[in-house]
Design an enzyme around this catalytic site. Structure first.
Site, PDB file in Angstrom:
ATOM      1  N   THR A 192      -5.173 -11.558   2.712  1.00 37.57           N
ATOM      2  CA  THR A 192      -5.508 -10.227   2.907  1.00 37.57           C
ATOM      3  C   THR A 192      -7.008 -10.050   2.491  1.00 37.57           C
ATOM      4  OG1 THR A 192      -3.503  -9.782   1.797  1.00 37.57           O
ATOM      5  CG2 THR A 192      -5.064  -8.061   2.046  1.00 37.57           C
ATOM      6  N   HIS A 233      -8.874  -7.390   2.407  1.00 42.87           N
ATOM      7  CA  HIS A 233      -9.374  -6.258   1.480  1.00 42.87           C
ATOM      8  C   HIS A 233      -8.050  -6.305   0.335  1.00 42.87           C
ATOM      9  CE1 HIS A 233      -6.839  -5.097   4.784  1.00 42.87           C
ATOM     10  NE2 HIS A 233      -6.428  -4.145   4.189  1.00 42.87           N
ATOM     11  N   PHE A 269       0.836  -1.304   0.047  1.00 46.36           N
ATOM     12  CA  PHE A 269       0.014   0.044  -0.162  1.00 46.36           C
ATOM     13  C   PHE A 269       0.971   1.191   0.063  1.00 46.36           C
ATOM     14  CE2 PHE A 269      -2.751   3.081   1.948  1.00 46.36           C
ATOM     15  CZ  PHE A 269      -3.898   3.058   1.125  1.00 46.36           C
ATOM     16  N   GLU A 270       1.877   0.915   0.562  1.00 42.84           N
ATOM     17  CA  GLU A 270       2.880   2.334   0.824  1.00 42.84           C
ATOM     18  C   GLU A 270       3.889   2.585  -0.563  1.00 42.84           C
ATOM     19  OE1 GLU A 270       2.468   0.139   3.570  1.00 42.84           O
ATOM     20  OE2 GLU A 270       1.059   1.704   4.444  1.00 42.84           O
TER      21      GLU A 270
HETATM   22  N1  RBF Z   1       0.981  -5.655   2.235  1.00 40.21           N
HETATM   23  C1  RBF Z   1       1.405  -6.568   1.178  1.00 40.21           C
HETATM   24  O1  RBF Z   1       2.342  -6.065   0.786  1.00 40.21           O
HETATM   25  N2  RBF Z   1       1.070  -7.521   1.111  1.00 40.21           N
HETATM   26  C2  RBF Z   1      -0.097  -8.184   1.645  1.00 40.21           C
HETATM   27  O2  RBF Z   1      -0.623  -9.161   1.281  1.00 40.21           O
HETATM   28  C3  RBF Z   1      -0.817  -7.483   2.636  1.00 40.21           C
HETATM   29  N3  RBF Z   1      -1.668  -7.975   3.480  1.00 40.21           N
HETATM   30  C4  RBF Z   1      -2.265  -7.039   4.327  1.00 40.21           C
HETATM   31  C5  RBF Z   1      -3.656  -7.529   5.155  1.00 40.21           C
HETATM   32  C6  RBF Z   1      -3.984  -6.594   5.916  1.00 40.21           C
HETATM   33  C7  RBF Z   1      -5.197  -7.377   6.916  1.00 40.21           C
HETATM   34  C8  RBF Z   1      -3.432  -5.596   6.227  1.00 40.21           C
HETATM   35  C9  RBF Z   1      -4.148  -4.545   7.353  1.00 40.21           C
HETATM   36  C10 RBF Z   1      -2.464  -5.043   5.691  1.00 40.21           C
HETATM   37  C11 RBF Z   1      -2.068  -5.879   4.631  1.00 40.21           C
HETATM   38  N4  RBF Z   1      -0.624  -5.427   4.026  1.00 40.21           N
HETATM   39  C12 RBF Z   1      -0.290  -6.225   2.982  1.00 40.21           C
HETATM   40  C13 RBF Z   1      -0.013  -4.318   4.327  1.00 40.21           C
HETATM   41  C14 RBF Z   1      -0.304  -2.910   3.728  1.00 40.21           C
HETATM   42  O3  RBF Z   1       0.138  -2.837   2.276  1.00 40.21           O
HETATM   43  C15 RBF Z   1       0.045  -1.633   4.538  1.00 40.21           C
HETATM   44  O4  RBF Z   1       1.521  -1.661   4.581  1.00 40.21           O
HETATM   45  C16 RBF Z   1      -0.371  -1.660   5.825  1.00 40.21           C
HETATM   46  O5  RBF Z   1      -1.626  -1.780   5.781  1.00 40.21           O
HETATM   47  C17 RBF Z   1      -0.006  -0.254   6.556  1.00 40.21           C
HETATM   48  O6  RBF Z   1      -0.397   0.699   5.741  1.00 40.21           O
END
Ligand code: RBF
Length: 296
Positions: free
Chosen positions: A205, A207, A176-177
């Site tokens: 994940t 969402h 996400f970042e």
């Molecule tokens: N970041 C990833 O790069 N891959 C993932 O599979 C992933 N799964 C996540 C699942 C959940 C429930 C949450 C809350 C975050 C996940 N994130 C994942 C992290 C997301 O990209 C981000 O770094 C965080 O939500 C902090 O903003």
């Protein structure tokens, strides 16, 4: 007077007919409706161009239907997926082309071929990364996978002549970042391209879709706003096994591919961006151009 050429092959039974139809449909031929009369049925597959070629000399031709394609490697993969019998897989011809021969039904042979020469007038990027500068934004989430993607990217850049000191690796918490950091780096004008690496796994994940959409959109937006090429090495997978495949096992390494695409895009931009090109850093020297200096 002459209007077209049709070549016809008669299949031996309904099963063979259906098999050949499925193969040509899978290869993306434009196909007609099926015609039927009391005793037979048929369907035709149309190619954008056709020609009748006469050959002299002693060479034995591998097939009497030759289908020219733009991507022979994909044709080979599709034919294998369809379980069509390959008489010979991709080989170089002695006329600057590559070809393969398939016999999907007894006695019915096709040769697929691709011209090695780049079409005249087409511009393509090269794969020499000497003098280019790259930033790689890599997510720590699923680092087991993303570190392999990073290795793939570094490998591609170094092998292509990019100096290690011209590669900046920046780690972010999760996928996400990635877009905001990519945007920041692109805005510095220090890099010719930004390579983005991450791994989203649906199983973990809730969402997943929302994050994947946002990440993809954000990376695209950063590229468009800055004019700096960004390439996409963010895996979106159903499960860990699929992610492992795409990070170096069965399906290659997507980090490597993202880096190769970045090199190609930088090279292409250098060839195509005119005087009004959006980059304000000289693509060759990395020094600020007159336009950039003026703005300051
Ligand atoms: N970041 C990833 O790069 N891959 C993932 O599979 C992933 N799964 C996540 C699942 C959940 C429930 C949450 C809350 C975050 C996940 N994130 C994942 C992290 C997301 O990209 C981000 O770094 C965080 O939500 C902090 O903003």
């Amino acid at each position: 007077m002459i209007k077209g050429i049709t070549t016809i092959r008669q299949t031996s039974d309904a099963k063979e007919y259906a098999f050949l139809v499925s193969i040509f449909a899978a290869l993306g031929f434009e196909q007609s409706e099926e015609w039927q009369n009391g005793r037979s049925r048929g369907k035709y597959f149309r190619a954008p161009a056709g020609k009748l070629e006469l050959v002299g000399g002693k060479e034995k031709l591998a097939a009497d239907i030759w289908i020219e394609v733009s991507d022979l490697d994909t044709v080979s993969v599709l034919l294998k997926k369809q379980k069509a019998r390959l008489v010979s897989d991709i080989a170089e011809s002695d006329w600057d082309s590559r070809f393969l021969v398939v016999e999907p039904a007894q006695g019915i042979r096709f040769a697929f071929w691709q011209n090695n020469k780049v079409k005249e007038g087409a511009i393509e990027g090269g794969l020499n990364a000497e003098g280019m500068r790259f930033a790689i934004v890599v997510a720590r989430w699923n680092s087991f996978i993303t570190e392999r993607l990073l290795q793939g990217s570094m490998d591609a850049l170094r092998r292509s002549g990019c100096a290690s000191e011209h590669i900046k690796v920046v780690r972010v918490p999760g996928s996400f970042e990635i877009p905001s950091q990519a945007r920041t780096l692109a805005g510095t004008r220090k890099y010719d391209a930004i390579i983005t690496l991450g791994c989203l796994i649906r199983g973990e994940t809730t969402h997943y879709e929302h994050i994947a959409t946002e990440v993809t959109r954000g990376i695209g937006q950063s590229a468009q706003e800055t004019g700096v090429p960004h390439t996409y090495g963010v895996l979106t997978c159903e499960n860990l096994e699929q992610a492992l495949d795409r990070a170096g096992l069965k399906a290659g390494n997507k980090g490597f591919e993202a880096a190769v695409s970045a090199i190609e895009m930088v090279s292409l931009k250098r060839k195509t961006a005119g005087r009004s090109g959006t980059s304000s850093v000289s693509s060759r020297t990395g020094k600020k151009t007159a336009a950039r200096k003026k703005r300051r």
